[in-house]
Every structure is written in C-alpha cells, then in structure tokens.
Design a protein around this motif. Sequence first.
Motif, PDB file in Angstrom:
ATOM      1  N   UNK A  69    -101.060 -72.798 -14.550  1.00 37.41           N
ATOM      2  CA  UNK A  69     -99.894 -73.100 -13.705  1.00 37.41           C
ATOM      3  C   UNK A  69     -99.723 -72.169 -12.517  1.00 37.41           C
ATOM      4  N   UNK A  70    -100.415 -71.031 -12.502  1.00 39.91           N
ATOM      5  CA  UNK A  70    -100.196 -70.076 -11.419  1.00 39.91           C
ATOM      6  C   UNK A  70    -100.696 -70.620 -10.082  1.00 39.91           C
ATOM      7  N   UNK A  71    -101.577 -71.628 -10.119  1.00 43.66           N
ATOM      8  CA  UNK A  71    -102.104 -72.202  -8.887  1.00 43.66           C
ATOM      9  C   UNK A  71    -101.294 -73.413  -8.407  1.00 43.66           C
ATOM     10  N   UNK A  86    -110.118 -68.716  -6.123  1.00 38.71           N
ATOM     11  CA  UNK A  86    -111.082 -68.141  -7.060  1.00 38.71           C
ATOM     12  C   UNK A  86    -112.246 -67.504  -6.314  1.00 38.71           C
ATOM     13  N   UNK A  87    -112.703 -68.152  -5.255  1.00 35.93           N
ATOM     14  CA  UNK A  87    -113.805 -67.598  -4.460  1.00 35.93           C
ATOM     15  C   UNK A  87    -113.410 -66.263  -3.843  1.00 35.93           C
ATOM     16  N   UNK A  88    -112.184 -66.174  -3.318  1.00 34.69           N
ATOM     17  CA  UNK A  88    -111.700 -64.923  -2.726  1.00 34.69           C
ATOM     18  C   UNK A  88    -111.624 -63.830  -3.787  1.00 34.69           C
ATOM     19  N   UNK A  89    -111.077 -64.179  -4.954  1.00 37.62           N
ATOM     20  CA  UNK A  89    -110.949 -63.192  -6.023  1.00 37.62           C
ATOM     21  C   UNK A  89    -112.290 -62.683  -6.509  1.00 37.62           C
ATOM     22  N   UNK A  90    -113.240 -63.599  -6.759  1.00 38.55           N
ATOM     23  CA  UNK A  90    -114.560 -63.188  -7.227  1.00 38.55           C
ATOM     24  C   UNK A  90    -115.311 -62.395  -6.167  1.00 38.55           C
ATOM     25  N   UNK A 121    -104.352 -61.417  -7.007  1.00 41.49           N
ATOM     26  CA  UNK A 121    -103.447 -61.268  -8.151  1.00 41.49           C
ATOM     27  C   UNK A 121    -103.451 -62.517  -9.025  1.00 41.49           C
ATOM     28  N   UNK A 122    -103.396 -63.692  -8.404  1.00 41.01           N
ATOM     29  CA  UNK A 122    -103.381 -64.941  -9.174  1.00 41.01           C
ATOM     30  C   UNK A 122    -104.680 -65.132  -9.952  1.00 41.01           C
ATOM     31  N   UNK A 123    -105.806 -64.825  -9.315  1.00 42.39           N
ATOM     32  CA  UNK A 123    -107.095 -64.991  -9.985  1.00 42.39           C
ATOM     33  C   UNK A 123    -107.211 -64.048 -11.179  1.00 42.39           C
ATOM     34  N   UNK A 124    -106.767 -62.811 -11.011  1.00 43.03           N
ATOM     35  CA  UNK A 124    -106.828 -61.858 -12.115  1.00 43.03           C
ATOM     36  C   UNK A 124    -105.972 -62.317 -13.289  1.00 43.03           C
TER      37      UNK A 124
END
Length: 323
Positions: A69-71, A86-90, A121-124
């Motif tokens: 739900x965070x997305x 997700x790409x930015x986080x990874x 933050x969201x990806x983590x």
Amino acid sequence: MPRVSNKQDITNTIAKLIEFEILMESSDDDMSLDSRSSSEDSSEEENCEDYDFDSELYELWLSLQCNHPIFFNNSNCPQTPAVVQLAVGLDRLGHEGNGACIDRSMELWGISHGSLVNFTRRVLIAIEDMLRRELQWPTPQERQRISEAFTEKGFPGCVGLIDGTLVELVQRPHFDGETYYDRKSNYSLNVQIVCDHRRRILFLYSGLPGSVQDITAVRRSSLWKFLEREESTIFGRGEYLLGNSGYVPLPHLVPAFRLAGTDREKSDFNNCLAHARVINEHCIGVLKSRWHSLKQIRTQLKCREENKLVIKWVKCCVLLIIL
C-alpha cells in the motif's frame, strides 16, 4: 568477452523491467477490453521470453507494485509508478562513493531531492515488509544438516558462525557523533551477522555505533538470551556458534582463545577455527560486493529517525542478498 559486474547486471535488469513496463502499458492502450482478456496471458508470456529477466527481482517488483500500500495514495495526483521508485531505491543501494551522490541520482532519474528521499524510504519499507520472512533461524532439521557440514571441518554441533562488521557512514552523525568513531578512524555502525556453511545469513543485528565492541553488540541483541542459557529454544543440546576472540565463552557460543601464545593445543584450535570462520568473512564480503552502499552509506544522520532509516537500509541489503 568482458565480465559483467553485479552492479551492471542489476542496472541492466532494472532497465529491462522499465522497458517491459512501457511495452505493457503501450500494448494495453491498443487492445480492446474483449481482446485483452483473451490474449493477456499469451502476450505477457511472449514479452517475458523476449527478455532475460532475473525472475526473483521481477517477482519482487511485481509484488511491490501490486500489493504494497505504500505505493498508492488517495490523492487525485497518483504516485510515480512503483517500478520507477524501486529502480531508484535499488540504484542507491547498489552504489558507493560518487556513484551514490545525491546530485548524480537526481540528474540520472530526473527527480527532485525530496522525491529521491521519499522513493528510497518507500522502497526500504516495502522490501522489509515483503521479505522479512526470508530471514529465519534454521529449524532443528536444518541445524542438523549444518552441524553435519561443520563436522567435516572438525566442529560437530556447530550450527553457525558469528562475526561483526563495520558499515561506514559518509560523515559524523549530528547526535552522539563521537560514539560512532571506530578503530579504523571512520564513523560507522556495528553490524552482527550469523551465517551457515553455505554463507546464508541466519541472523542480523545492527544500529549500534561503530565504537561498540562485538560482544557488547551481541549482549544488546535478542540472540544473547538464547546464547547464555543452557536450555534454549533455538539451540539443541550440544549446538553452538563459532566466533573470534572478541566474544566470550557461553553455553552456545565458542570463541577463539585469547593470547594462545606458545600453547600448542590452543594455537591448533584457533587455526582450525579460523579456517571454518573464514566462511563468515566471505559472506560479509559477498554482501558488500553485491550492495556497494554498505561500503559507505551516503546519508546524514541528523536525528534518531534517520538512524532507523539506515538500519532499514542495512537490513534490506541483507534481505535482498538472501532472496
């Protein structure tokens, strides 16, 4: 043929995922509702066959995009697609040094500083929620297999190896900064890792300053109460962990001898233990080689909440290496 590094492999996979997302969206626009329901499975299968995906990373992306739900929000202005976040986080997890510079990431992805922080933050949070079940202590049957493997190395009953490592911070934290100054003259976090004979991580504890000794960090962890008790729910009779001389002897923890000196038996024991314990060193090396940000996390610790974010950062890298 030149060898492709782990970082390049991850970047290429992310690019394929984004391209696949664009292809799927464009095909959806051209299809009618009736034809979409009949050919959705076949078209998706054909597209997947055209690209050499990392299936586990693709499943992770699909789960995060569809389920977490965070997305999603209730605003009229929807969030950036989950695959981009997700790409930015990874990308941030997989780079160190200048490659992890915030300005570089902002320019690469065409986003603002605030979006970069929010995406990370969201990806983590999403990765930790989706994969936390992957980090599990072995069952009695699994511990038996681990013990059999270490028996060949001369340590029957050993069910894991414990060691600490330092995760360097790019700068001095704003609160209690002097406590993060470690023996290598860097500011860092102390991370405790337990792995098995296959270098699979079984337990993780992080968050304490780098100046803290390994045994002190273990005392603060949830593992301590099981190590010091004769009767333990996660250790069977005669089962134990191996550690270096920085730890102390406990009912379920066997460290190396300190100051073995000229004692032949102690020296031989330490040599045998070192040959077995090198597996943990390899495990930590693989972890930091796969997720380069663990060599130096480029983020500021201005408050306690940001310290929690860095702990999530370390945990997510471990969870992704287990995946």
